[in-house]
Design a protein around this motif. Structure first.
Motif, PDB file in Angstrom:
ATOM      1  N   PHE A  77      32.804  86.791  59.331  1.00  0.00           N
ATOM      2  CA  PHE A  77      33.811  87.903  59.593  1.00  0.00           C
ATOM      3  C   PHE A  77      33.274  89.123  60.088  1.00  0.00           C
ATOM      4  N   LYS A  78      32.171  89.633  59.381  1.00  0.00           N
ATOM      5  CA  LYS A  78      31.468  90.744  59.885  1.00  0.00           C
ATOM      6  C   LYS A  78      31.068  90.654  61.465  1.00  0.00           C
ATOM      7  N   GLU A 106      35.851  82.199  63.256  1.00  0.00           N
ATOM      8  CA  GLU A 106      36.561  83.456  63.492  1.00  0.00           C
ATOM      9  C   GLU A 106      37.375  83.372  64.929  1.00  0.00           C
ATOM     10  N   GLY A 157      35.452  95.396  57.395  1.00  0.00           N
ATOM     11  CA  GLY A 157      35.626  95.773  58.917  1.00  0.00           C
ATOM     12  C   GLY A 157      35.640  97.532  59.055  1.00  0.00           C
ATOM     13  N   HIS A 201      44.877  85.805  60.748  1.00  0.00           N
ATOM     14  CA  HIS A 201      43.590  85.876  60.096  1.00  0.00           C
ATOM     15  C   HIS A 201      43.739  85.166  58.829  1.00  0.00           C
ATOM     16  N   LEU A 236      33.376 100.186  61.119  1.00  0.00           N
ATOM     17  CA  LEU A 236      34.007 101.141  62.172  1.00  0.00           C
ATOM     18  C   LEU A 236      33.460 102.468  62.032  1.00  0.00           C
ATOM     19  N   VAL A 284      33.590  91.094  63.888  1.00  0.00           N
ATOM     20  CA  VAL A 284      33.956  92.529  63.960  1.00  0.00           C
ATOM     21  C   VAL A 284      33.095  93.089  64.790  1.00  0.00           C
ATOM     22  N   GLY A 307      37.475  91.709  53.380  1.00  0.00           N
ATOM     23  CA  GLY A 307      37.234  91.603  54.846  1.00  0.00           C
ATOM     24  C   GLY A 307      37.752  92.948  55.437  1.00  0.00           C
ATOM     25  N   TYR A 308      38.964  93.317  54.852  1.00  0.00           N
ATOM     26  CA  TYR A 308      39.563  94.812  55.737  1.00  0.00           C
ATOM     27  C   TYR A 308      38.480  95.878  55.240  1.00  0.00           C
TER      28      TYR A 308
END
Length: 278
Positions: free
Chosen positions: A153-154, A117, A197, A143, A201, A157, A193-194
């Motif tokens: 990926f997490k 990443e 993330g 990305h 959040l 983030v 992934g979106y």
């Protein structure tokens, strides 16, 4: 002009002046009332929060002794995220503490845990807006799903959010995001992934996001946006702004001084990769 006409004119001017003064006083009074009302509401909310923070702390500490290390500001953010509902805020905080122990057992994510990443060089951190909130820039076209998979990926983030939060000046708790989608295509599309993330959040960094400026969004991005949008809570939705390309710099200037705007948007700051920022 006769003296009688002069007197009538003077009287008329005096009357107009008094009317203008009355209007101004009325306007000022209305504005003062609105300001006082807003101040009173803020005071009321602050008092409610101060009353509820110890109650949340008591509930959470009974179930998770490690929560004694959690400060009042953190508890307040979880309370605000759940509209000051003590039960919901307590449950949310307990889930966060459990997640943090399991996902970040060493207390922080190392760059060695996110090599693929980091290599994409897609997240940057520098500057702050007019309120002192840190600004992060994300270049969406850089990305792609890496060989590290969703778990890496997490971790990236979390690394990014922790890095941003560490840059918070005293008295500030939120950050600003500029999500740049210039050049974004289907090869960059990563629904899993979106959503991951977004979940991190909203569930584990509540009340940290101040605003998201989405810039250079191509038409094809909207297909993905329609899938992701339902998973965005109502409070987060209010913070997302799609910026017209023709008004990009002027829109940013409303909340960010030119000296703090990245140079790729006509400002004066060069982009600094988040893993290189101090």
């Amino acid at each position: 002009m006769s003296k009688a006409e002069e007197r009538r004119l003077a009287s008329g001017l005096n009357s107009m002046s008094m009317n203008c003064q009355e209007i101004m006083e009325s306007k000022e009074t209305t504005e003062d009332k609105e300001t006082r009302s807003e101040q009173q509401d803020n005071m009321k909310n602050n008092l409610m929060e101060q009353t509820k923070i110890p109650q949340v702390r008591a509930i959470v500490e009974r179930q998770d002794p490690s929560s004694k290390e959690v400060d009042d500001l953190t508890i307040r953010r979880f309370l605000r995220a759940r509209d000051l509902d003590i039960g919901k805020a307590s449950s949310m905080l307990l889930r966060y503490l459990k997640w943090r122990r399991e996902f970040v057992p060493n207390g922080s994510v190392s760059l060695l845990e996110t090599p693929n990443e980091v290599a994409q060089n897609k997240m940057f951190l520098q500057g702050s807006d007019k309120k002192g909130r840190p600004i992060t820039v994300i270049l969406g076209a850089r990305h792609v799903r890496s060989k590290g998979g969703l778990e890496e990926f997490k971790r990236f983030v979390v690394y990014g959010f922790d890095k941003i939060c560490s840059r918070m000046p005293p008295g500030q708790e939120k950050f600003v995001v500029i999500g740049d989608l210039k050049g974004w295509g289907y090869s960059n599309s990563d629904i899993h992934g979106y959503l991951a993330g977004l979940s991190i959040l909203q569930e584990y960094y509540p009340e940290r996001l101040a605003k998201v400026f989405l810039v250079h969004a191509p038409y094809i991005f909207m297909a993905v946006w329609k899938i992701v949008y339902p998973f965005i809570d109502k409070n987060t939705r209010k913070k997302i702004v799609f910026v017209d390309n023709r008004k990009l710099k002027s829109t940013l200037l409303e909340e960010i001084d030119e000296s703090q705007i990245p140079d790729i948007y006509g400002g004066k700051l060069p982009l600094i990769p988040i893993h290189q920022s101090k």
